[in-house]
Motif scaffolding. Structure first.
Motif, PDB file in Angstrom:
ATOM      1  N   THR A 266       0.866  -1.171   0.000  1.00 42.95           N
ATOM      2  CA  THR A 266       0.000   0.000   0.000  1.00 42.95           C
ATOM      3  C   THR A 266       0.907   1.225   0.000  1.00 42.95           C
ATOM      4  O   THR A 266       1.926   1.250   0.687  1.00 42.95           O
ATOM      5  N   MET A 267       0.529   2.234  -0.765  1.00 39.31           N
ATOM      6  CA  MET A 267       1.331   3.452  -0.850  1.00 39.31           C
ATOM      7  C   MET A 267       0.539   4.649  -0.369  1.00 39.31           C
ATOM      8  O   MET A 267      -0.690   4.685  -0.486  1.00 39.31           O
ATOM      9  N   GLY A 268       1.251   5.614   0.149  1.00 40.37           N
ATOM     10  CA  GLY A 268       0.596   6.819   0.628  1.00 40.37           C
ATOM     11  C   GLY A 268       1.414   8.057   0.337  1.00 40.37           C
ATOM     12  O   GLY A 268       2.623   7.991   0.130  1.00 40.37           O
ATOM     13  N   TRP A 269       0.716   9.181   0.296  1.00 41.59           N
ATOM     14  CA  TRP A 269       1.352  10.491   0.228  1.00 41.59           C
ATOM     15  C   TRP A 269       0.946  11.273   1.477  1.00 41.59           C
ATOM     16  O   TRP A 269      -0.225  11.286   1.860  1.00 41.59           O
ATOM     17  N   PHE A 270       1.936  11.910   2.072  1.00 41.45           N
ATOM     18  CA  PHE A 270       1.727  12.770   3.231  1.00 41.45           C
ATOM     19  C   PHE A 270       2.413  14.101   2.932  1.00 41.45           C
ATOM     20  O   PHE A 270       3.237  14.196   2.028  1.00 41.45           O
ATOM     21  N   ARG A 271       2.076  15.116   3.707  1.00 43.79           N
ATOM     22  CA  ARG A 271       2.742  16.404   3.530  1.00 43.79           C
ATOM     23  C   ARG A 271       2.966  17.061   4.883  1.00 43.79           C
ATOM     24  O   ARG A 271       2.223  16.825   5.836  1.00 43.79           O
ATOM     25  N   GLN A 272       3.999  17.891   4.918  1.00 41.94           N
ATOM     26  CA  GLN A 272       4.346  18.580   6.152  1.00 41.94           C
ATOM     27  C   GLN A 272       4.737  20.005   5.842  1.00 41.94           C
ATOM     28  O   GLN A 272       5.703  20.253   5.118  1.00 41.94           O
ATOM     29  N   ALA A 273       3.956  20.931   6.377  1.00 44.15           N
ATOM     30  CA  ALA A 273       4.257  22.346   6.239  1.00 44.15           C
ATOM     31  C   ALA A 273       5.134  22.780   7.413  1.00 44.15           C
ATOM     32  O   ALA A 273       5.128  22.126   8.467  1.00 44.15           O
ATOM     33  N   PRO A 274       5.869  23.884   7.271  1.00 40.63           N
ATOM     34  CA  PRO A 274       6.749  24.338   8.357  1.00 40.63           C
ATOM     35  C   PRO A 274       5.979  24.536   9.656  1.00 40.63           C
ATOM     36  O   PRO A 274       4.925  25.179   9.676  1.00 40.63           O
ATOM     37  N   GLY A 275       6.499  23.966  10.732  1.00 45.40           N
ATOM     38  CA  GLY A 275       5.889  24.126  12.034  1.00 45.40           C
ATOM     39  C   GLY A 275       4.654  23.286  12.279  1.00 45.40           C
ATOM     40  O   GLY A 275       4.008  23.422  13.320  1.00 45.40           O
ATOM     41  N   LYS A 276       4.329  22.421  11.324  1.00 46.23           N
ATOM     42  CA  LYS A 276       3.136  21.590  11.469  1.00 46.23           C
ATOM     43  C   LYS A 276       3.493  20.116  11.437  1.00 46.23           C
ATOM     44  O   LYS A 276       4.588  19.737  11.050  1.00 46.23           O
ATOM     45  N   GLU A 277       2.529  19.307  11.831  1.00 48.12           N
ATOM     46  CA  GLU A 277       2.744  17.869  11.809  1.00 48.12           C
ATOM     47  C   GLU A 277       2.617  17.330  10.380  1.00 48.12           C
ATOM     48  O   GLU A 277       2.077  17.985   9.492  1.00 48.12           O
ATOM     49  N   ARG A 278       3.104  16.115  10.192  1.00 42.15           N
ATOM     50  CA  ARG A 278       2.974  15.462   8.905  1.00 42.15           C
ATOM     51  C   ARG A 278       1.544  14.966   8.762  1.00 42.15           C
ATOM     52  O   ARG A 278       1.055  14.190   9.591  1.00 42.15           O
ATOM     53  N   ASP A 279       0.883  15.396   7.703  1.00 45.31           N
ATOM     54  CA  ASP A 279      -0.531  15.091   7.514  1.00 45.31           C
ATOM     55  C   ASP A 279      -0.766  14.153   6.335  1.00 45.31           C
ATOM     56  O   ASP A 279      -0.079  14.222   5.316  1.00 45.31           O
ATOM     57  N   PHE A 280      -1.776  13.347   6.480  1.00 40.73           N
ATOM     58  CA  PHE A 280      -2.196  12.445   5.416  1.00 40.73           C
ATOM     59  C   PHE A 280      -2.748  13.213   4.226  1.00 40.73           C
ATOM     60  O   PHE A 280      -3.463  14.207   4.413  1.00 40.73           O
ATOM     61  N   VAL A 281      -2.430  12.757   3.026  1.00 41.27           N
ATOM     62  CA  VAL A 281      -2.959  13.359   1.802  1.00 41.27           C
ATOM     63  C   VAL A 281      -3.789  12.339   1.021  1.00 41.27           C
ATOM     64  O   VAL A 281      -4.950  12.568   0.713  1.00 41.27           O
ATOM     65  N   ALA A 282      -3.164  11.192   0.705  1.00 40.17           N
ATOM     66  CA  ALA A 282      -3.854  10.192  -0.112  1.00 40.17           C
ATOM     67  C   ALA A 282      -3.172   8.847   0.052  1.00 40.17           C
ATOM     68  O   ALA A 282      -1.993   8.771   0.399  1.00 40.17           O
ATOM     69  N   THR A 283      -3.942   7.796  -0.206  1.00 37.88           N
ATOM     70  CA  THR A 283      -3.399   6.448  -0.148  1.00 37.88           C
ATOM     71  C   THR A 283      -4.030   5.596  -1.243  1.00 37.88           C
ATOM     72  O   THR A 283      -5.141   5.875  -1.699  1.00 37.88           O
ATOM     73  N   ILE A 284      -3.303   4.572  -1.660  1.00 39.88           N
ATOM     74  CA  ILE A 284      -3.779   3.675  -2.714  1.00 39.88           C
ATOM     75  C   ILE A 284      -3.368   2.250  -2.357  1.00 39.88           C
ATOM     76  O   ILE A 284      -2.247   2.029  -1.880  1.00 39.88           O
ATOM     77  N   ASP A 285      -4.264   1.300  -2.603  1.00 35.50           N
ATOM     78  CA  ASP A 285      -3.938  -0.076  -2.251  1.00 35.50           C
ATOM     79  C   ASP A 285      -2.992  -0.689  -3.276  1.00 35.50           C
ATOM     80  O   ASP A 285      -2.658  -0.073  -4.288  1.00 35.50           O
ATOM     81  N   ALA A 286      -2.564  -1.897  -3.006  1.00 37.99           N
ATOM     82  CA  ALA A 286      -1.549  -2.548  -3.828  1.00 37.99           C
ATOM     83  C   ALA A 286      -1.983  -2.697  -5.288  1.00 37.99           C
ATOM     84  O   ALA A 286      -1.170  -2.580  -6.202  1.00 37.99           O
ATOM     85  N   SER A 287      -3.268  -2.958  -5.490  1.00 39.86           N
ATOM     86  CA  SER A 287      -3.756  -3.187  -6.851  1.00 39.86           C
ATOM     87  C   SER A 287      -4.046  -1.889  -7.599  1.00 39.86           C
ATOM     88  O   SER A 287      -4.250  -1.906  -8.809  1.00 39.86           O
ATOM     89  N   GLY A 288      -4.106  -0.791  -6.872  1.00 42.37           N
ATOM     90  CA  GLY A 288      -4.423   0.492  -7.492  1.00 42.37           C
ATOM     91  C   GLY A 288      -5.905   0.766  -7.627  1.00 42.37           C
ATOM     92  O   GLY A 288      -6.299   1.759  -8.242  1.00 42.37           O
ATOM     93  N   VAL A 289      -6.720  -0.081  -7.039  1.00 39.98           N
ATOM     94  CA  VAL A 289      -8.167   0.049  -7.187  1.00 39.98           C
ATOM     95  C   VAL A 289      -8.777   0.930  -6.095  1.00 39.98           C
ATOM     96  O   VAL A 289      -9.656   1.752  -6.346  1.00 39.98           O
ATOM     97  N   ILE A 290      -8.326   0.754  -4.874  1.00 35.61           N
ATOM     98  CA  ILE A 290      -8.913   1.455  -3.731  1.00 35.61           C
ATOM     99  C   ILE A 290      -8.049   2.660  -3.369  1.00 35.61           C
ATOM    100  O   ILE A 290      -6.838   2.533  -3.186  1.00 35.61           O
ATOM    101  N   THR A 291      -8.679   3.799  -3.276  1.00 36.60           N
ATOM    102  CA  THR A 291      -7.983   5.017  -2.892  1.00 36.60           C
ATOM    103  C   THR A 291      -8.765   5.729  -1.799  1.00 36.60           C
ATOM    104  O   THR A 291      -9.957   5.505  -1.598  1.00 36.60           O
ATOM    105  N   ARG A 292      -8.060   6.624  -1.125  1.00 37.72           N
ATOM    106  CA  ARG A 292      -8.707   7.453  -0.109  1.00 37.72           C
ATOM    107  C   ARG A 292      -7.963   8.783  -0.060  1.00 37.72           C
ATOM    108  O   ARG A 292      -6.738   8.808  -0.209  1.00 37.72           O
ATOM    109  N   TYR A 293      -8.708   9.855   0.172  1.00 36.93           N
ATOM    110  CA  TYR A 293      -8.113  11.183   0.179  1.00 36.93           C
ATOM    111  C   TYR A 293      -8.505  11.954   1.435  1.00 36.93           C
ATOM    112  O   TYR A 293      -9.594  11.764   1.994  1.00 36.93           O
TER     113      TYR A 293
END
Length: 124
Positions: free
Chosen positions: A33-60
């Motif tokens: 499973t893969m994910g993208w996260f982002r972190q702005a200066p002075g902030k925590e690392r936040d979830f952006v998006a994720t995709i399952d192994a097959s590429g079918v299921i995503t979440r934002y």
């Protein structure tokens, strides 16, 4: 062991687009499973998006729905994040992450491998 290398970040005007890439090493990319996260200066690392192994299921994360698209090409060991209609609040370092366990996840602590990040800067 998986190594992740992000690319594609840069300086973009508000309303513009970017496509981030994350290239993974190893023969087992298609099982992660893969994910993208982002972190702005002075902030925590936040979830952006994720995709399952097959590429079918995503979440934002709610604020990016309709503007961001996560996808993957298992033949190229690469996951992508298409970012459209960039907003100043999207500016951050974007990180790619890989998770050995099956199933998508929005929790950074559930990911096992991380890239070094790529900077996205948005000018207004």
């Amino acid at each position: 062991q998986v190594q992740l290398v992000e690319s594609g970040g840069g300086l973009v005007q508000a309303g513009g687009s970017l496509k981030l890439s994350c290239a993974a090493s190893g023969r087992t990319f298609s099982s992660y499973t893969m994910g993208w996260f982002r972190q702005a200066p002075g902030k925590e690392r936040d979830f952006v998006a994720t995709i399952d192994a097959s590429g079918v299921i995503t979440r934002y994360e709610d604020s990016v729905k309709g503007r961001f698209t996560i996808s993957r090409d298992n033949a190229k060991n690469t996951v992508y994040l298409q970012i459209n209609n960039l907003k100043p609040e999207d500016a951050a370092v974007y990180y790619c992450a890989a998770r050995r366990s099956r199933g998508i996840s929005a929790y950074a602590s559930s990911y096992d491998y991380w890239g070094q990040g790529t900077q996205v800067t948005v000018s207004s």
